[in-house]
Scaffold this motif. Structure first.
Motif, PDB file in Angstrom:
ATOM      1  N   LEU A  42      20.363   7.902  29.723  1.00  0.00           N
ATOM      2  CA  LEU A  42      20.374   8.768  30.746  1.00  0.00           C
ATOM      3  C   LEU A  42      19.438   9.675  30.176  1.00  0.00           C
ATOM      4  CD1 LEU A  42      20.280   9.823  33.969  1.00  0.00           C
ATOM      5  CD2 LEU A  42      22.442  10.909  32.863  1.00  0.00           C
ATOM      6  N   ASN A  43      20.501  10.129  29.138  1.00  0.00           N
ATOM      7  CA  ASN A  43      20.013  11.499  28.583  1.00  0.00           C
ATOM      8  C   ASN A  43      18.135  11.684  27.850  1.00  0.00           C
ATOM      9  OD1 ASN A  43      21.682  13.967  29.105  1.00  0.00           O
ATOM     10  ND2 ASN A  43      22.948  13.140  28.347  1.00  0.00           N
ATOM     11  N   HIS A  44      17.850   9.489  27.521  1.00  0.00           N
ATOM     12  CA  HIS A  44      17.166   9.878  26.374  1.00  0.00           C
ATOM     13  C   HIS A  44      16.119   9.051  27.073  1.00  0.00           C
ATOM     14  CE1 HIS A  44      14.662   7.477  23.406  1.00  0.00           C
ATOM     15  NE2 HIS A  44      14.189   6.815  24.195  1.00  0.00           N
ATOM     16  N   MET A  45      15.845   9.194  28.581  1.00  0.00           N
ATOM     17  CA  MET A  45      14.758   9.078  29.273  1.00  0.00           C
ATOM     18  C   MET A  45      14.802   9.945  29.717  1.00  0.00           C
ATOM     19  SD  MET A  45      16.327   5.086  31.747  1.00  0.00           S
ATOM     20  CE  MET A  45      18.096   6.231  31.946  1.00  0.00           C
ATOM     21  N   LEU A  46      15.782  11.043  30.296  1.00  0.00           N
ATOM     22  CA  LEU A  46      15.471  12.372  30.826  1.00  0.00           C
ATOM     23  C   LEU A  46      13.888  12.925  29.643  1.00  0.00           C
ATOM     24  CD1 LEU A  46      18.324  13.754  32.293  1.00  0.00           C
ATOM     25  CD2 LEU A  46      16.509  13.219  33.635  1.00  0.00           C
ATOM     26  N   ARG A  47      14.588  12.487  28.555  1.00  0.00           N
ATOM     27  CA  ARG A  47      13.658  13.576  27.580  1.00  0.00           C
ATOM     28  C   ARG A  47      12.161  12.236  27.481  1.00  0.00           C
ATOM     29  NH1 ARG A  47      14.547  14.479  20.515  1.00  0.00           N
ATOM     30  NH2 ARG A  47      13.944  15.213  20.338  1.00  0.00           N
TER      31      ARG A  47
END
Length: 299
Positions: free
Chosen positions: A227-232
């Motif tokens: 999730l955090n990787h995609m948000l970045r």
């Protein structure tokens, strides 16, 4: 080519892992109180994630950046899962919780202006169709209590506002470190709440351990790293629309793992939901052309 394959695989993997959390959550709150489940999950996951971040040499956030990451983490972890797990203890099914959580893209879109993004009329139409789809998918699977419904809404707001907050204030923070901070900061809060509410007991050790292992490894670590990787890498609206698929996937997992019937209405919801996701994902060609012109001017 490898990067493209990874990008394509990342999205269905995230949806599958995120959806599985509802099944594991039901098992967990059947073996221990919801705040005890959260406390154990965050404590173990926080330790493992901190060791992982140290091992890979990821940069920890500091100062103001750290405070922003903590705020986002408390919203996305304590508020979201505290409300959702408590709703499960009120006999709200995972499918219904997934339905409410599936409205996350709509809430994110309402705040899109605060993070420098725009939502087109076509996307709004896609959101509406997707919302109808996820509603159909679980419409006849469960009944809701008002308390359970309210808790679901609180959990939805925690996830959506936390997502927008992180994208607005710390979009470039290392996703591995951000996830570790989220979980680590949430652990003592969950522990204090569990102690204050008298929820530190475990009724079924075996089921509790099984649920905890899955939630820690797959949900708290792998899913949130994704999730955090995609948000970045992507805008919040694109990431948010993945949640449209989670109610349908949750219903399918419930059918496979706990023998919940997969009704025709669920299949119809799946079809409608996919149409909504396709519409929501498409942007006008003029927007793309304009971005290309801007990029050329900058160069």
């Amino acid at each position: 080519m490898k990067d493209r394959i990874a990008t394509v695989a990342m999205q269905p993997l995230f949806v599958l892992l995120w959806s599985s959390a509802f099944i594991a959550g039901i098992v967990g709150v059947g073996a221990a109180p919801p705040l005890m489940v959260l406390f154990a999950r965050f404590t173990v996951a926080g330790l493992l994630l901190a060791l992982y971040v140290r091992a890979v040499g990821a940069r920890w956030p500091h100062g103001v950046e750290l405070r922003h990451v903590v705020v986002a983490g408390l919203l996305m972890q304590i508020v979201q899962f505290g409300a959702f797990y408590t709703a499960m203890s009120h006999q709200v099914s995972g499918a219904v919780i997934a339905l409410v959580q599936g409205l996350n893209p709509v809430v994110i879109a309402l705040f899109a202006g605060f993070i420098g993004e725009t939502v087109t009329m076509r996307q709004w139409f896609g959101f509406a169709i997707g919302g109808i789809g996820v509603g159909l998918a679980v419409l006849d699977q469960s009944t809701m209590s008002m308390v359970g419904l309210l808790l679901c809404v609180v959990g939805l707001l925690g996830l959506s506002i936390g997502t927008v907050y992180q994208k607005r204030f710390v979009p470039q923070v290392d996703p591995r470190a951000a996830t570790a901070v989220h979980v680590t900061a949430s652990a003592p809060i969950a522990g204090l709440l569990a102690w204050a509410g008298g929820q530190l007991q475990v009724w079924d050790t075996v089921r509790f351990a099984e649920a905890l292992i899955w939630m820690v490894l797959m949900n708290s670590i792998v899913a949130f790293l994704l999730l955090n990787h995609m948000l970045r890498r992507w805008d919040a609206t694109r990431v948010g629309r993945l949640f449209f698929a989670t109610p349908v996937v949750t219903a399918i997992l419930a059918w496979l793992l706990i023998d919940q019937p997969l009704r025709p209405l669920t299949v119809a919801g799946l079809a409608v939901g996919v149409i909504g996701m396709v519409l929501a994902s498409r942007r006008p060609a003029v927007t793309v052309e304009r971005r290309q012109v801007v990029a050329a001017d900058v160069r």
